[in-house]
Design an enzyme around this catalytic site. Structure first.
Site, mmCIF file in Angstrom:
data_model
loop_
_atom_site.group_PDB
_atom_site.id
_atom_site.type_symbol
_atom_site.label_atom_id
_atom_site.label_comp_id
_atom_site.label_asym_id
_atom_site.label_seq_id
_atom_site.Cartn_x
_atom_site.Cartn_y
_atom_site.Cartn_z
ATOM 1 N N GLU A 13 45.761 25.644 72.872
ATOM 2 C CA GLU A 13 46.638 24.509 73.411
ATOM 3 C C GLU A 13 46.976 24.126 73.723
ATOM 4 O O GLU A 13 47.245 23.138 74.892
ATOM 5 C CB GLU A 13 44.929 24.025 73.841
ATOM 6 C CG GLU A 13 43.166 24.458 74.188
ATOM 7 C CD GLU A 13 42.521 24.080 73.959
ATOM 8 O OE1 GLU A 13 41.076 23.835 75.029
ATOM 9 O OE2 GLU A 13 41.732 23.260 72.851
ATOM 10 N N ASP A 200 35.715 30.272 81.655
ATOM 11 C CA ASP A 200 34.849 31.179 82.272
ATOM 12 C C ASP A 200 33.870 30.500 82.873
ATOM 13 O O ASP A 200 34.163 28.776 83.456
ATOM 14 C CB ASP A 200 34.296 31.406 80.946
ATOM 15 C CG ASP A 200 33.731 30.406 79.665
ATOM 16 O OD1 ASP A 200 34.569 29.408 79.255
ATOM 17 O OD2 ASP A 200 32.958 29.527 79.727
HETATM 18 N N1 ADE Z 1 35.079 25.836 76.370
HETATM 19 C C1 ADE Z 1 35.405 26.706 77.032
HETATM 20 N N2 ADE Z 1 34.571 27.005 77.837
HETATM 21 C C2 ADE Z 1 33.617 26.527 77.621
HETATM 22 C C3 ADE Z 1 32.254 26.837 77.595
HETATM 23 N N3 ADE Z 1 31.481 27.420 78.079
HETATM 24 N N4 ADE Z 1 31.095 25.432 77.031
HETATM 25 C C4 ADE Z 1 32.231 24.551 75.822
HETATM 26 N N5 ADE Z 1 32.907 24.703 75.844
HETATM 27 C C5 ADE Z 1 34.357 25.612 76.935
#
Ligand code: ADE
Length: 232
Positions: A13, A200
């Protein structure tokens, strides 16, 4: 600004931001490498905090104490908590709260830390406005949302947990550091902003989508943060 702190939880990142820096000096503290230098004309410290709320809180405190930062930006990826927020889109924090704090036994609402007067930590409006303008300029093909970010020491990857967090927080996305940075910034009276690109959907598809879209999502935040530096 004199000095701005930029935190990413993971090396992926922040590595592209570090590559863009000049005149760098590295200061090590608490196992974290703080890279101080010039980022697109702005003096900045870029650091990988490590994952989770404790790492992020410690990192923010060091930025306040050792580098006297005037603002903190947290950049990275997150899971979407809204159907209309798609992979690659960006969420800018209006505020942040911790979805895994539970002192309801003592009459506090879920998320509120006992004996603190606030449930959520207000992000800086000026930084957010700037980020929105810049995002529309550098990432014209993606949507940018402004809303609450919910943080917890948990990778959210099932529908039930996701639904519970949405119900308890009304947040737009979830990740693992933003509210700890928000809390530390609040305690130190430093303006802050969380900028997260969606990797996601924080449900049963998260395990597949996360590794697939992580890099693409990070590119969006890197474009945004580096252009912001030219405008501060
Ligand atoms: N960072 C990226 N996706 C995530 C998720 N589903 N839960 C927690 N942190 C995240």
């Amino acid at each position: 600004m004199n000095m701005i702190g930029i935190i990413g939880a993971m090396e992926e990142e922040v590595e592209l931001l570090k590559e863009k820096m000049t005149d760098t000096v590295i200061v090590e503290k608490a196992g974290m490498k703080f890279v101080k230098g010039n980022l697109k004309g702005q003096t900045a410290v870029v650091v990988r905090s490590g994952i989770g709320k404790v790492n992020a809180g410690i990192c923010t405190q060091i930025l306040a104490d050792e580098f006297q930062v005037e603002a903190v930006i947290n950049t990275g990826i997150a899971g979407s908590l809204k159907a209309e927020i798609n992979i690659g889109d960006i969420v800018l924090s209006t505020d942040t709260m911790q979805h895994d704090v539970d002192a309801r036994e003592f009459g506090y609402p879920l998320g509120q830390i006992p004996r603190m007067e606030t449930l959520a930590f207000e992000a800086d409006e000026n930084l957010r406005k700037l980020a929105k303008e810049v995002c529309e300029e550098v990432n014209p093909d993606i949507q940018v949302f402004e809303g609450r970010v919910a943080s917890g020491d948990q990778f959210v990857a099932d529908k039930e947990t996701k639904e519970r967090i949405i119900e308890n927080t009304q947040a737009y996305c979830t990740e693992m550091e933003g509210a700890a940075i928000g809390q530390a910034a609040y305690l130190n009276k430093i303006p802050y902003l969380v900028i997260r690109a969606i990797s996601d959907k924080a449900d049963d598809s998260a395990h597949v989508d996360y590794p697939t879209f992580e890099r693409q999502a990070i590119r969006h935040t890197v474009n945004l943060v580096s252009r912001m530096m030219e405008c501060l």
